[in-house]
Design a protein around this motif. Structure first.
Motif, PDB file in Angstrom:
ATOM      1  N   ALA A 278       0.932  -1.063   0.102  1.00 19.90           N
ATOM      2  CA  ALA A 278       0.033  -0.042  -0.077  1.00 19.90           C
ATOM      3  C   ALA A 278       0.907   1.087   0.026  1.00 19.90           C
ATOM      4  CB  ALA A 278      -0.846   0.084   1.199  1.00 19.90           C
ATOM      5  N   PHE A 279       1.002   1.779  -1.152  1.00 20.95           N
ATOM      6  CA  PHE A 279       0.812   1.602  -2.680  1.00 20.95           C
ATOM      7  C   PHE A 279       1.923   1.662  -3.271  1.00 20.95           C
ATOM      8  CE2 PHE A 279      -3.110   2.999  -0.473  1.00 20.95           C
ATOM      9  CZ  PHE A 279      -4.176   1.899  -0.578  1.00 20.95           C
ATOM     10  N   ARG A 280       1.912   0.891  -4.577  1.00 16.08           N
ATOM     11  CA  ARG A 280       3.043   0.966  -5.549  1.00 16.08           C
ATOM     12  C   ARG A 280       2.687   2.132  -6.627  1.00 16.08           C
ATOM     13  NH1 ARG A 280       3.628  -3.963  -7.256  1.00 16.08           N
ATOM     14  NH2 ARG A 280       5.540  -4.355  -5.683  1.00 16.08           N
ATOM     15  N   GLN A 281       3.560   3.070  -6.741  1.00 13.39           N
ATOM     16  CA  GLN A 281       3.155   4.381  -7.527  1.00 13.39           C
ATOM     17  C   GLN A 281       4.451   4.735  -8.234  1.00 13.39           C
ATOM     18  OE1 GLN A 281       0.187   7.221  -5.923  1.00 13.39           O
ATOM     19  NE2 GLN A 281      -0.700   5.151  -6.625  1.00 13.39           N
ATOM     20  N   SER A 282       4.141   5.588  -9.379  1.00 13.73           N
ATOM     21  CA  SER A 282       5.019   6.379 -10.248  1.00 13.73           C
ATOM     22  C   SER A 282       4.364   7.434 -11.013  1.00 13.73           C
ATOM     23  CB  SER A 282       5.895   5.271 -11.057  1.00 13.73           C
ATOM     24  OG  SER A 282       6.801   6.033 -11.650  1.00 13.73           O
ATOM     25  N   PRO A 283       4.742   8.416 -11.236  1.00 11.03           N
ATOM     26  CA  PRO A 283       5.655   9.105 -10.619  1.00 11.03           C
ATOM     27  C   PRO A 283       5.568   9.693  -9.166  1.00 11.03           C
ATOM     28  CG  PRO A 283       5.014  10.689 -12.164  1.00 11.03           C
ATOM     29  CD  PRO A 283       4.259   9.466 -12.175  1.00 11.03           C
ATOM     30  N   TYR A 284       6.665  10.283  -8.505  1.00  7.78           N
ATOM     31  CA  TYR A 284       6.083  10.767  -7.217  1.00  7.78           C
ATOM     32  C   TYR A 284       5.496  12.007  -7.357  1.00  7.78           C
ATOM     33  CZ  TYR A 284       6.627  13.272  -2.897  1.00  7.78           C
ATOM     34  OH  TYR A 284       6.251  13.964  -1.578  1.00  7.78           O
ATOM     35  N   THR A 285       4.318  11.994  -6.625  1.00  2.27           N
ATOM     36  CA  THR A 285       3.808  13.466  -6.463  1.00  2.27           C
ATOM     37  C   THR A 285       3.363  13.724  -5.001  1.00  2.27           C
ATOM     38  OG1 THR A 285       1.700  12.168  -6.755  1.00  2.27           O
ATOM     39  CG2 THR A 285       2.515  13.481  -8.770  1.00  2.27           C
ATOM     40  N   GLU A 286       2.995  15.085  -4.617  1.00  6.26           N
ATOM     41  CA  GLU A 286       3.076  15.441  -3.231  1.00  6.26           C
ATOM     42  C   GLU A 286       1.688  14.808  -2.740  1.00  6.26           C
ATOM     43  OE1 GLU A 286       4.795  17.022  -1.210  1.00  6.26           O
ATOM     44  OE2 GLU A 286       6.678  17.621  -2.718  1.00  6.26           O
ATOM     45  N   GLY A 287       1.684  14.863  -1.327  1.00  2.00           N
ATOM     46  CA  GLY A 287       0.486  14.411  -0.565  1.00  2.00           C
ATOM     47  C   GLY A 287       0.420  13.094  -0.195  1.00  2.00           C
ATOM     48  N   ALA A 288      -0.538  12.667   0.617  1.00  2.00           N
ATOM     49  CA  ALA A 288      -0.785  11.469   1.216  1.00  2.00           C
ATOM     50  C   ALA A 288      -1.418  10.320   0.072  1.00  2.00           C
ATOM     51  CB  ALA A 288      -1.787  11.544   2.335  1.00  2.00           C
ATOM     52  N   PHE A 289      -1.342   9.314   0.447  1.00  2.00           N
ATOM     53  CA  PHE A 289      -2.131   8.031  -0.511  1.00  2.00           C
ATOM     54  C   PHE A 289      -3.525   8.435  -0.416  1.00  2.00           C
ATOM     55  CE2 PHE A 289       1.824   5.347   0.365  1.00  2.00           C
ATOM     56  CZ  PHE A 289       2.257   5.590  -1.098  1.00  2.00           C
ATOM     57  N   ALA A 290      -4.162   8.788   0.642  1.00  2.00           N
ATOM     58  CA  ALA A 290      -5.677   8.650   0.836  1.00  2.00           C
ATOM     59  C   ALA A 290      -6.049   9.883   1.668  1.00  2.00           C
ATOM     60  CB  ALA A 290      -6.114   7.629   1.574  1.00  2.00           C
ATOM     61  N   GLU A 291      -7.069  10.428   1.612  1.00  2.00           N
ATOM     62  CA  GLU A 291      -7.668  11.359   2.425  1.00  2.00           C
ATOM     63  C   GLU A 291      -7.676  10.815   3.804  1.00  2.00           C
ATOM     64  OE1 GLU A 291      -8.151  14.261   1.386  1.00  2.00           O
ATOM     65  OE2 GLU A 291      -8.481  13.945  -0.953  1.00  2.00           O
ATOM     66  N   PRO A 292      -7.604  11.996   4.673  1.00  2.00           N
ATOM     67  CA  PRO A 292      -7.730  11.507   6.285  1.00  2.00           C
ATOM     68  C   PRO A 292      -8.984  10.880   6.707  1.00  2.00           C
ATOM     69  CG  PRO A 292      -7.347  13.977   6.122  1.00  2.00           C
ATOM     70  CD  PRO A 292      -7.691  13.473   4.475  1.00  2.00           C
ATOM     71  N   GLY A 293      -9.833  10.643   5.836  1.00  2.00           N
ATOM     72  CA  GLY A 293     -11.078   9.901   6.395  1.00  2.00           C
ATOM     73  C   GLY A 293     -11.143   8.622   5.800  1.00  2.00           C
ATOM     74  N   THR A 294     -10.071   8.222   5.174  1.00  2.00           N
ATOM     75  CA  THR A 294      -9.957   6.795   4.658  1.00  2.00           C
ATOM     76  C   THR A 294      -8.862   6.059   5.440  1.00  2.00           C
ATOM     77  OG1 THR A 294     -10.496   7.479   2.364  1.00  2.00           O
ATOM     78  CG2 THR A 294      -9.408   5.274   2.467  1.00  2.00           C
ATOM     79  N   ARG A 295      -9.150   4.997   6.157  1.00  2.00           N
ATOM     80  CA  ARG A 295      -8.207   4.125   6.945  1.00  2.00           C
ATOM     81  C   ARG A 295      -7.860   3.061   6.214  1.00  2.00           C
ATOM     82  NH1 ARG A 295     -11.797   2.204  11.540  1.00  2.00           N
ATOM     83  NH2 ARG A 295      -9.641   1.591  12.621  1.00  2.00           N
ATOM     84  N   ILE A 296      -6.550   2.725   6.064  1.00  2.00           N
ATOM     85  CA  ILE A 296      -5.931   1.717   5.384  1.00  2.00           C
ATOM     86  C   ILE A 296      -5.352   0.298   6.247  1.00  2.00           C
ATOM     87  CG2 ILE A 296      -4.162   0.903   3.779  1.00  2.00           C
ATOM     88  CD1 ILE A 296      -4.334   4.194   3.081  1.00  2.00           C
ATOM     89  N   ALA A 297      -5.699  -0.821   5.795  1.00  2.94           N
ATOM     90  CA  ALA A 297      -5.201  -1.871   6.559  1.00  2.94           C
ATOM     91  C   ALA A 297      -4.648  -2.848   5.394  1.00  2.94           C
ATOM     92  CB  ALA A 297      -6.207  -2.694   7.186  1.00  2.94           C
ATOM     93  N   VAL A 298      -3.698  -3.922   5.674  1.00  5.76           N
ATOM     94  CA  VAL A 298      -3.005  -4.665   4.886  1.00  5.76           C
ATOM     95  C   VAL A 298      -2.928  -5.924   5.417  1.00  5.76           C
ATOM     96  CG1 VAL A 298      -0.680  -5.013   3.632  1.00  5.76           C
ATOM     97  CG2 VAL A 298      -1.454  -2.561   4.248  1.00  5.76           C
ATOM     98  N   VAL A 299      -3.111  -6.934   4.414  1.00  5.67           N
ATOM     99  CA  VAL A 299      -2.748  -8.363   4.744  1.00  5.67           C
ATOM    100  C   VAL A 299      -2.090  -8.982   3.662  1.00  5.67           C
ATOM    101  CG1 VAL A 299      -5.192  -9.167   3.741  1.00  5.67           C
ATOM    102  CG2 VAL A 299      -3.891 -10.556   5.297  1.00  5.67           C
ATOM    103  N   GLY A 300      -0.829  -9.846   3.837  1.00  4.38           N
ATOM    104  CA  GLY A 300       0.084 -10.529   3.001  1.00  4.38           C
ATOM    105  C   GLY A 300       0.934 -11.155   3.506  1.00  4.38           C
TER     106      GLY A 300
END
Length: 536
Positions: A278-300
């Motif tokens: 969470a999360f693979r991206q390109s190219p770099y840009t400013e800011g967070a991956f998600a808005e403050p109201g979006t929570r993120i969890a990961v399983v792998g």
């Protein structure tokens, strides 16, 4: 068998026990003692370049979901293969890579063909071993198979050429286990945090990735998505699809830059990422991956991916087992179903004198490929359109070089077809990309591997033009005129040149129905106009 057992004999037993009997290689002098007089049950598969060696092994490993064995020649061989090893690492392909070394007895003098091998491939191997003595070599290869399977990547073992004739040590216990059991249980205590995370969400969503690409993974993700009545997005730059892309809850591929990613995830207050970082991206840009109201969890089950993910909760565990258990314990949601993903309509046919577009080729394939087709992608500027139109409908339905380096598709699709002779395998490759691994066509032809290679020939590195435009840089980049079909024929691979829609559709109507049983490779060199837009 006459004479005392040698390290070579013992190593052959390890290869048989670990089912590493196809040996993908391009040999040199340091491998002669290992390969001379190879037993009949150990099959040597020749490739003409070390990148193709690793690509073939990668395809074989992905197709069988088991480690594959690659043999490389000291410094030159390992050096040539580094890019392909990087692809294997990011594509989570379990490889045992044996690298030949000069005779141990005069290594201190750095004789001709001595390799400084341990660090040559950088951080791309998941494990590297240089056995202290010859008798440790079989156990090192055995352990490499466990490391490759557990950590999903290439494990390297360096073998001095005189080690093979050394007497085997059959008395001391091996320095690697004979069998490794990997836990697949997701008990209530392990999944409780994720269950609460989803149960308290008013608008959950899932993101799936290559680590969930299996029959069990797809079934478990479908069960969880239907329980939540939530959309499922594919990770950006994923090596493989983690969810059936013709399912009513499939939402498409995530954007690869932060502003568009935030916009896509903004409607959801809880996003569970399954089998992906969470999360693979390109190219770099400013800011967070998600808005403050979006929570993120990961399983792998990939520790590297889990540890580097940006989320409030991460569970290092088998994703299929976790999703299956979550589908049993989270409440059923009865909210309105999300809008299903709809592929864009096919472009209008070209007018008189107008060239084909990538969309014409990809749409024609989408209309004809069977459900069980394996699509191998390596056309960077056209990848978004491939994602939109060539939907994965079975596990392993989509494969890509997630590392971003070029040269994988021709060799990888050949290895996949060798491993899965009952499934149609189609590589969709840019002409520039194909030139990084064109030698793989020789292996496809020599071993009668019935893959279909579709080359999108725009006569240049069009992705560079589009990236330069986005960066406000000058262009265009130099183009090139290369007869791809001619290069294929020179290596024994049948090839056809196509420049109009009628010829394209007639050729696909002829070829696609026989892909599952085809025994010879075929390359279609399709002339297209350069793609003018790009939004990964």
């Amino acid at each position: 068998m006459s004479g005392p057992r040698t390290v070579r004999d013992q190593t052959f037993d390890v290869l048989r026990d670990r089912e590493l009997t196809p040996i993908f290689g391009n040999p040199g002098s340091t491998e002669v003692p290992f390969l001379s007089g190879l037993p009949e049950d150990l099959r040597f598969v020749l490739a003409l370049h070390e990148g193709s060696v690793v690509g073939l092994a990668t395809g074989w490993a992905l197709g069988r979901d088991e480690p594959a064995f690659a043999l490389l020649h000291t410094t030159a061989g390992l050096g040539n293969a580094v890019g392909a090893l990087a692809t294997a690492r990011v594509n989570r392909a379990p490889l045992v890579v044996l690298v030949g070394q000069q005779d141990r007895r005069h290594l201190p003098y750095e004789p001709f063909l001595t390799g400084r091998l341990r660090g040559l491939a950088g951080e791309y191997p998941i494990w590297v071993d240089e056995p202290t003595r010859a008798q440790d070599l079989p156990a090192a290869i055995s352990r490499a198979s466990h490391e490759a399977a557990t950590h999903r990547g290439p494990a390297l073992v360096i073998a001095p050429m005189d080690d093979w004739s050394a007497p085997a040590d059959d008395v001391r216990e091996p320095a690697a286990p004979e069998r490794v059991v990997r836990a697949a249980r997701a008990d209530d205590e392990a999944v409780q945090g994720l269950a609460d995370f989803l149960a308290h969400a008013s608008s959950p969503a899932l993101v799936v990735g290559a680590g969930n690409d299996s029959e069990d993974g797809w079934a478990a993700a479908v069960a969880l998505a239907e329980r939540l009545n939530a959309p499922v997005f594919q990770e950006s730059f994923g090596a493989r699809a983690g969810f059936p892309q013709d399912h009513r809850l499939y939402g498409g591929v995530l954007p690869a830059d932060r502003p568009r990613l935030r916009e896509r995830l903004a409607p959801y207050d809880a996003v569970l990422v399954v089998g992906a970082p969470a999360f693979r991206q390109s190219p770099y840009t400013e800011g967070a991956f998600a808005e403050p109201g979006t929570r993120i969890a990961v399983v792998g089950d990939n520790a590297d991916e889990v540890h580097r993910s940006a989320g409030e909760l991460a569970l290092l565990a088998p994703p299929a087992a976790v999703c299956r258990r979550l589908a049993e314990v989270v409440p059923q949601r009865d909210s309105a179903a999300p809008e299903p993903f709809t592929p864009p309509p096919a472009p209008d046919p070209p007018g008189a004198g107008e060239p084909l577009l990538a969309g014409h080729v990809i749409s024609a394939l989408a209309e004809r490929l069977p459900e069980d087709a394996v699509v191998v992608e390596e056309a960077p500027v056209d990848r978004p359109e491939i994602h939109d139109r060539l939907l994965a409908r079975r596990p392993l339905g989509f494969v890509s070089a997630a590392m971003g380096g070029l040269g994988f598709a021709l060799a990888g699709s050949t290895g996949l077809r060798m491993a899965l002779p009952e499934r149609p395998v189609v590589a969709v490759v840019g002409d520039g990309s194909s030139l990084y691994g064109i030698q793989a066509l020789w292996s496809a032809a020599y071993y009668r591997v019935g893959a279909l290679f579709v080359i999108l020939s725009n006569k240049g590195y069009v992705i560079m033009d589009r990236l330069a435009e986005r960066a406000g840089a000058a262009g265009p980049w130099p183009g090139f005129e290369v007869d791809i079909a001619g290069l294929a024929r020179a290596q024994g691979c049948d090839a056809r040149q196509i420049a109009d829609l009628d010829t394209l559709t007639a050729t696909l109507d002829e070829v696609v129905p026989e892909l599952a049983t085809r025994e010879e490779p075929l390359l279609l060199d399709v002339a297209i106009a350069p793609t003018t837009t790009f939004a990964p």
